[in-house]
Design a protein around this motif. Structure first.
Motif, PDB file in Angstrom:
ATOM      1  N   ASP A 182     -22.265  76.100  24.770  1.00 26.97           N
ATOM      2  CA  ASP A 182     -23.073  77.322  24.641  1.00 26.97           C
ATOM      3  C   ASP A 182     -22.764  78.305  25.766  1.00 26.97           C
ATOM      4  OD1 ASP A 182     -24.292  76.507  22.304  1.00 26.97           O
ATOM      5  OD2 ASP A 182     -26.157  75.879  23.282  1.00 26.97           O
ATOM      6  N   MET A 183     -22.721  77.818  26.993  1.00 27.65           N
ATOM      7  CA  MET A 183     -22.460  78.724  28.116  1.00 27.65           C
ATOM      8  C   MET A 183     -21.066  79.332  28.028  1.00 27.65           C
ATOM      9  SD  MET A 183     -24.382  77.010  31.351  1.00 27.65           S
ATOM     10  CE  MET A 183     -23.554  75.441  31.131  1.00 27.65           C
ATOM     11  N   THR A 184     -20.096  78.538  27.608  1.00 26.42           N
ATOM     12  CA  THR A 184     -18.745  79.071  27.426  1.00 26.42           C
ATOM     13  C   THR A 184     -18.766  80.166  26.371  1.00 26.42           C
ATOM     14  OG1 THR A 184     -17.803  76.923  28.013  1.00 26.42           O
ATOM     15  CG2 THR A 184     -16.355  78.480  26.877  1.00 26.42           C
ATOM     16  N   ARG A 185     -19.494  79.949  25.315  1.00 28.25           N
ATOM     17  CA  ARG A 185     -19.612  80.958  24.252  1.00 28.25           C
ATOM     18  C   ARG A 185     -20.284  82.226  24.765  1.00 28.25           C
ATOM     19  NH1 ARG A 185     -17.495  83.733  20.374  1.00 28.25           N
ATOM     20  NH2 ARG A 185     -19.020  84.471  18.864  1.00 28.25           N
ATOM     21  N   PHE A 186     -21.336  82.100  25.573  1.00 31.15           N
ATOM     22  CA  PHE A 186     -21.997  83.284  26.128  1.00 31.15           C
ATOM     23  C   PHE A 186     -21.011  84.100  26.964  1.00 31.15           C
ATOM     24  CE2 PHE A 186     -26.141  80.588  26.500  1.00 31.15           C
ATOM     25  CZ  PHE A 186     -26.260  80.557  25.119  1.00 31.15           C
ATOM     26  N   VAL A 187     -20.220  83.419  27.785  1.00 34.59           N
ATOM     27  CA  VAL A 187     -19.222  84.106  28.621  1.00 34.59           C
ATOM     28  C   VAL A 187     -18.160  84.739  27.734  1.00 34.59           C
ATOM     29  CG1 VAL A 187     -17.411  83.771  30.355  1.00 34.59           C
ATOM     30  CG2 VAL A 187     -19.657  82.682  30.648  1.00 34.59           C
ATOM     31  N   GLU A 188     -17.706  84.021  26.720  1.00 37.88           N
ATOM     32  CA  GLU A 188     -16.698  84.551  25.797  1.00 37.88           C
ATOM     33  C   GLU A 188     -17.183  85.837  25.135  1.00 37.88           C
ATOM     34  OE1 GLU A 188     -13.991  82.970  22.062  1.00 37.88           O
ATOM     35  OE2 GLU A 188     -15.959  82.031  22.385  1.00 37.88           O
ATOM     36  N   VAL A 189     -18.407  85.816  24.637  1.00 31.18           N
ATOM     37  CA  VAL A 189     -18.976  86.994  23.970  1.00 31.18           C
ATOM     38  C   VAL A 189     -19.104  88.148  24.961  1.00 31.18           C
ATOM     39  CG1 VAL A 189     -21.099  87.879  22.897  1.00 31.18           C
ATOM     40  CG2 VAL A 189     -20.137  85.685  22.151  1.00 31.18           C
ATOM     41  N   PHE A 190     -19.597  87.857  26.155  1.00 34.42           N
ATOM     42  CA  PHE A 190     -19.737  88.890  27.184  1.00 34.42           C
ATOM     43  C   PHE A 190     -18.392  89.552  27.480  1.00 34.42           C
ATOM     44  CE2 PHE A 190     -19.668  90.236  31.622  1.00 34.42           C
ATOM     45  CZ  PHE A 190     -20.804  91.019  31.710  1.00 34.42           C
ATOM     46  N   LEU A 191     -17.362  88.742  27.695  1.00 31.18           N
ATOM     47  CA  LEU A 191     -16.048  89.287  28.050  1.00 31.18           C
ATOM     48  C   LEU A 191     -15.415  90.082  26.907  1.00 31.18           C
ATOM     49  CD1 LEU A 191     -14.528  86.223  29.944  1.00 31.18           C
ATOM     50  CD2 LEU A 191     -15.534  88.295  30.946  1.00 31.18           C
ATOM     51  N   ALA A 192     -15.697  89.695  25.677  1.00 28.34           N
ATOM     52  CA  ALA A 192     -15.076  90.333  24.519  1.00 28.34           C
ATOM     53  C   ALA A 192     -15.811  91.580  24.040  1.00 28.34           C
ATOM     54  CB  ALA A 192     -14.972  89.330  23.371  1.00 28.34           C
ATOM     55  N   THR A 193     -17.035  91.790  24.502  1.00 27.79           N
ATOM     56  CA  THR A 193     -17.847  92.903  24.004  1.00 27.79           C
ATOM     57  C   THR A 193     -17.573  94.156  24.828  1.00 27.79           C
ATOM     58  OG1 THR A 193     -19.579  91.379  23.291  1.00 27.79           O
ATOM     59  CG2 THR A 193     -20.193  93.709  23.521  1.00 27.79           C
TER      60      THR A 193
END
Length: 171
Positions: A120-131
């Motif tokens: 989940d935390m990796t996904r949150f970081v992924e979404v943040f970086l990609a947005t």
């Protein structure tokens, strides 16, 4: 894109995981520590350095972001937000990660290593970086007010609708 990382002992495992994940996904991670587990370490030592790295890169015109990690992410976010030019957002879902970028143009994300699963935390970081930040006028205006206050310490003017109500009385 360069991504600066800092944590405390509670975020060390996630930080180490993210270093590899970021490299595998084409990012340039910069590790500001810690580098070994120390249950008594102090998160400001590492999170301030990560935030300073983001601010310095952006001052040079580079596109970089940051990730700070702790047990809850609260203190790490507070530390990062002490750095001039940094807007750090505590995220706990994909939606808060998106909104941090779209509405606040946050340049540092804070996550709680004890609050969520590694995936989940990796996904949150992924979404943040990609947005991306879309630059909507209302968000630019609001961010401008924050930046102005950060520099001048002068409060933004009250809107007409709030005049006479600041002391709790009705106008």
């Amino acid at each position: 894109m360069r991504v600066h990382l800092g944590s405390d002992h509670a975020g060390l495992d996630l930080k180490d995981h993210l270093l590899n994940w970021l490299t595998d996904h084409g990012y340039e991670p910069v590790d500001h520590g810690p580098f070994v587990y120390d249950a008594l370490d102090d998160y400001p030592v590492f999170c301030l350095r990560a935030a300073e790295g983001v601010a310095a890169d952006r001052a040079e015109g580079l596109d970089s972001l940051g990730v700070v990690i702790g047990g809850s992410g609260n203190g790490e976010q507070m530390a990062a937000n002490k750095v001039h030019g940094v807007r750090s957002a505590l995220v706990w879902s994909e939606e808060t990660a998106v909104l941090a970028r779209e509405h606040n143009d946050a340049n540092v994300v804070s996550v709680g290593g004890r609050m969520h699963s590694l995936d989940d935390m990796t996904r949150f970081v992924e979404v943040f970086l990609a947005t991306p930040f879309p630059g909507d006028e209302r968000h630019v205006r609001r961010i401008g007010q924050l930046c102005s206050y950060e520099t001048t310490r002068e409060l933004p003017p009250l809107p007409e609708s709030a005049l006479g109500r600041v002391d709790g009385t009705d106008a």
